[in-house]
Design an enzyme around this catalytic site. Structure first.
Site, PDB file in Angstrom:
ATOM      1  CG  ASN A  13      17.599   7.406   2.769  1.00  0.00           C
ATOM      2  OD1 ASN A  13      18.059   6.711   3.676  1.00  0.00           O
ATOM      3  ND2 ASN A  13      16.336   7.352   2.413  1.00  0.00           N
ATOM      4  CE  LYS A  20      15.730   4.532  -1.803  1.00  0.00           C
ATOM      5  NZ  LYS A  20      14.596   4.503  -0.920  1.00  0.00           N
ATOM      6  NE  ARG A  66      14.918   7.934   6.414  1.00  0.00           N
ATOM      7  CZ  ARG A  66      14.348   6.803   6.054  1.00  0.00           C
ATOM      8  NH1 ARG A  66      14.847   6.102   5.069  1.00  0.00           N
ATOM      9  NH2 ARG A  66      13.284   6.364   6.679  1.00  0.00           N
ATOM     10  CG  HIS A 155       7.518   6.254   7.307  1.00  0.00           C
ATOM     11  ND1 HIS A 155       6.599   5.228   7.421  1.00  0.00           N
ATOM     12  CD2 HIS A 155       8.590   5.719   6.658  1.00  0.00           C
ATOM     13  CE1 HIS A 155       7.084   4.133   6.865  1.00  0.00           C
ATOM     14  NE2 HIS A 155       8.307   4.390   6.409  1.00  0.00           N
ATOM     15  N   GLY A 185       4.262   2.004   1.982  1.00  0.00           N
ATOM     16  CA  GLY A 185       5.284   1.483   1.074  1.00  0.00           C
ATOM     17  C   GLY A 185       5.581   0.071   1.527  1.00  0.00           C
ATOM     18  CG  ASN A 186       8.806  -3.383   1.454  1.00  0.00           C
ATOM     19  OD1 ASN A 186       7.896  -4.180   1.701  1.00  0.00           O
ATOM     20  ND2 ASN A 186       9.975  -3.753   1.000  1.00  0.00           N
ATOM     21  CG  ASP A 258       5.768  -5.781  -5.349  1.00  0.00           C
ATOM     22  OD1 ASP A 258       4.648  -5.272  -5.575  1.00  0.00           O
ATOM     23  OD2 ASP A 258       6.836  -5.329  -5.815  1.00  0.00           O
ATOM     24  CB  ILE A 259       0.850  -4.310  -3.177  1.00  0.00           C
ATOM     25  CG1 ILE A 259       0.984  -4.034  -1.689  1.00  0.00           C
ATOM     26  CG2 ILE A 259      -0.552  -4.067  -3.697  1.00  0.00           C
ATOM     27  CD1 ILE A 259      -0.156  -4.514  -0.857  1.00  0.00           C
ATOM     28  N   GLY A 306       5.061   4.088  -2.081  1.00  0.00           N
ATOM     29  CA  GLY A 306       4.923   3.143  -3.199  1.00  0.00           C
ATOM     30  C   GLY A 306       3.523   2.609  -3.434  1.00  0.00           C
ATOM     31  CB  VAL A 307       1.252   0.486  -1.440  1.00  0.00           C
ATOM     32  CG1 VAL A 307      -0.140  -0.113  -1.621  1.00  0.00           C
ATOM     33  CG2 VAL A 307       2.310  -0.611  -1.407  1.00  0.00           C
ATOM     34  CG  ASN A 310       2.752   4.038  -7.644  1.00  0.00           C
ATOM     35  OD1 ASN A 310       2.597   4.944  -8.439  1.00  0.00           O
ATOM     36  ND2 ASN A 310       3.835   3.904  -6.903  1.00  0.00           N
ATOM     37  CD  GLU A 359      10.703   9.910   3.039  1.00  0.00           C
ATOM     38  OE1 GLU A 359      10.673   9.265   1.958  1.00  0.00           O
ATOM     39  OE2 GLU A 359      10.803   9.370   4.145  1.00  0.00           O
TER      40      GLU A 359
HETATM   41  P1  ADP Z   1      10.011   1.680   0.972  1.00  0.00           P
HETATM   42  O1  ADP Z   1      10.566   3.060   0.787  1.00  0.00           O
HETATM   43  O2  ADP Z   1       9.268   1.480   2.245  1.00  0.00           O
HETATM   44  O3  ADP Z   1      10.945   0.571   0.650  1.00  0.00           O
HETATM   45  P2  ADP Z   1       8.300   2.341  -1.278  1.00  0.00           P
HETATM   46  O4  ADP Z   1       7.553   3.519  -0.780  1.00  0.00           O
HETATM   47  O5  ADP Z   1       9.317   2.559  -2.342  1.00  0.00           O
HETATM   48  O6  ADP Z   1       8.868   1.485  -0.086  1.00  0.00           O
HETATM   49  O7  ADP Z   1       7.229   1.271  -1.796  1.00  0.00           O
HETATM   50  C1  ADP Z   1       7.637   0.046  -2.302  1.00  0.00           C
HETATM   51  C2  ADP Z   1       6.430  -0.819  -2.484  1.00  0.00           C
HETATM   52  O8  ADP Z   1       5.479  -0.150  -3.312  1.00  0.00           O
HETATM   53  C3  ADP Z   1       6.727  -2.108  -3.223  1.00  0.00           C
HETATM   54  O9  ADP Z   1       6.997  -3.146  -2.317  1.00  0.00           O
HETATM   55  C4  ADP Z   1       5.453  -2.389  -3.985  1.00  0.00           C
HETATM   56  O10 ADP Z   1       4.689  -3.331  -3.260  1.00  0.00           O
HETATM   57  C5  ADP Z   1       4.684  -1.100  -3.954  1.00  0.00           C
HETATM   58  N1  ADP Z   1       4.331  -0.614  -5.290  1.00  0.00           N
HETATM   59  C6  ADP Z   1       5.065   0.084  -6.153  1.00  0.00           C
HETATM   60  N2  ADP Z   1       4.374   0.329  -7.278  1.00  0.00           N
HETATM   61  C7  ADP Z   1       3.159  -0.227  -7.123  1.00  0.00           C
HETATM   62  C8  ADP Z   1       1.979  -0.337  -7.929  1.00  0.00           C
HETATM   63  N3  ADP Z   1       1.912   0.183  -9.157  1.00  0.00           N
HETATM   64  N4  ADP Z   1       0.920  -0.992  -7.406  1.00  0.00           N
HETATM   65  C9  ADP Z   1       0.975  -1.531  -6.187  1.00  0.00           C
HETATM   66  N5  ADP Z   1       2.046  -1.463  -5.384  1.00  0.00           N
HETATM   67  C10 ADP Z   1       3.126  -0.827  -5.841  1.00  0.00           C
END
Ligand code: ADP
Length: 386
Positions: A13, A20, A66, A155, A185-186, A258-259, A306-307, A310, A359
């Site tokens: 990727n 990656k 990708r 996505h 995610g981001n 970042d959340i 990510g969000v 998590n 993915e």
């Molecule tokens: P991308 O692939 O779009 O860059 P990811 O799917 O890896 O993004 O997600 C990254 C985002 O996930 C980070 O910007 C962060 O805000 C969020 N994130 C990761 N872990 C946590 C968590 N424990 N709680 C809240 N948000 C999280």
């Protein structure tokens, strides 16, 4: 006859800020190596890939890449040929930040491993099933005909993977389900899935559209753009840079994309961080509501990335106010545990699931399937399915 030979598959990727990789032994899906190399000034892209090829070893049997934008030319993953390369180049203008680097990764892999098959897997493929009522913009039809201006969605590999897992979790075939998949995610995209296919999705011609994201604005009134140009005295490229990199959660909070940071400082009383979070949830809410309407109800909502994977707080906020549609979260299940699981209460008509995306495994599986269905590989008689 040996039917399922073990194959070493390198999944790549190549992005603008990092590369990656994962090396799988297929079909066992055992991970042999993986990593994420950040792109910096000290190492060229070519050197980074050479390092990955060294780690993967000389005995790689196939690679999977990708590719962000396949426009309407690639409804499925393909093995790369010269013709495929030409077609991918012909739509690179639709994703100038992504496709050229994806294609460069393929070229370098072809040069390093000249005698093995290379597969391309597109973010857009899954969404090629959308009907025109979903993918057309209400602008003169000639622009669609002349320049392919329409919604493509992104996505796709992630939405496809979590759809398959949701079907397993729910014990129902995917083609009998209406699902709303939230990749948060981001980058963020929401997809309405019907009969195992994408029916509508929030991203558009580019990944800038749809809901509020980490640094991207999502949908805005298009008239804002010339207005900003005039008032701020900036060019279109600069406006687009702002909309891509300085907007969204970062733009509203003025602090972070970042959340995790925002949840923390909002609790400490930072009002604009709270506002950013509320707005983020509200835009997701709008799209989920929209897709309940597009699908005439839904059997399940999926949270991933990510969000989505998590953050129990964000998941809970999103589900609040969806009771009208039969969404009842099990608050304890939402807050506890990790990994793939059901987080709706047992009697919730609409199931809510957390499904970590994968993915890379979809890419490796696609590559194996393509190679197994192309026994003529190496003889120059590849059937291209585009
Ligand atoms: P991308 O692939 O779009 O860059 P990811 O799917 O890896 O993004 O997600 C990254 C985002 O996930 C980070 O910007 C962060 O805000 C969020 N994130 C990761 N872990 C946590 C968590 N424990 N709680 C809240 N948000 C999280």
């Amino acid at each position: 006859m040996k039917t399922n030979p073990s194959r070493k598959t390198l999944v790549l990727n190549c992005g603008s800020s990092s590369v990656k990789y994962k090396v799988f032994e297929m079909p066992s899906e055992r991970i042999l190596a993986e990593g994420n190399l950040k792109r910096g000034a000290e190492q060229s892209f070519e050197d980074m890939l050479e390092e990955i090829f060294r780690i993967a070893g000389p005995d790689v049997d196939m690679t999977a890449h990708r590719v962000v934008h396949g426009a309407d030319l690639f409804p499925a993953s393909v093995l790369v040929t010269e013709e495929v390369m030409r077609r991918m180049e012909s739509v690179s203008y639709l994703a100038p930040l992504h496709n050229p680097i994806n294609l460069e990764g393929i070229r370098l892999a072809q040069r390093h491993y000249p005698s093995i098959p290379h597969a391309a897997v597109f973010d857009t493929s899954f969404h090629q099933t959308m009907p025109p009522t979903s993918y057309l913009y209400s602008i003169p039809y000639e622009y669609y005909e002349r320049h392919k201006i329409r919604k493509y969605g992104f996505h796709g590999t992630s939405h496809r993977y979590v759809m398959g897992r949701a079907s397993e979790l729910m014990g129902m075939p995917a083609d009998k389900l209406r699902l709303i998949s939230c990749h948060i995610g981001n980058g963020v995209s929401v997809t309405a899935i019907r009969n195992g296919e994408s029916y509508d999705t929030s991203m558009g011609l580019t990944p800038l559209a749809g809901v509020t994201m980490g640094t991207r604005s999502g949908n805005i009134d298009p008239a804002v753009i010339p207005y900003l140009e005039r008032l701020e005295g900036i060019e279109t490229d600069e406006v687009l840079r702002v909309l891509n990199h300085q907007s969204g959660l970062l733009g509203i909070s003025g602090i972070s994309n970042d959340i995790r940071d925002l949840l923390k400082i909002a609790k400490e009383g930072h009002e604009r961080s709270q506002l950013a979070l509320d707005l983020f949830v509200s835009k997701l809410h709008q799209y989920i509501g929209l897709y309940f309407a597009r699908l005439n109800g839904a059997d399940g909502i999926i949270f991933t990335a990510g969000v989505g994977e998590n953050s129990p707080e964000i998941r809970e906020k999103i589900c609040q106010g969806l009771e009208f549609a039969g969404v009842y979260l099990d608050r304890e299940a939402n807050a506890a545990g990790s990994g793939e699981r059901m987080i709706s209460s047992a009697y919730s008509p609409c199931k809510v699931m957390v499904i970590p995306t994968n993915e890379e495994i979809v890419m490796a599986r696609d590559a194996v399937e393509l190679v197994e269905n192309q026994p003529a590989w190496g003889t120059g008689r590849i059937a291209i399915t585009v």
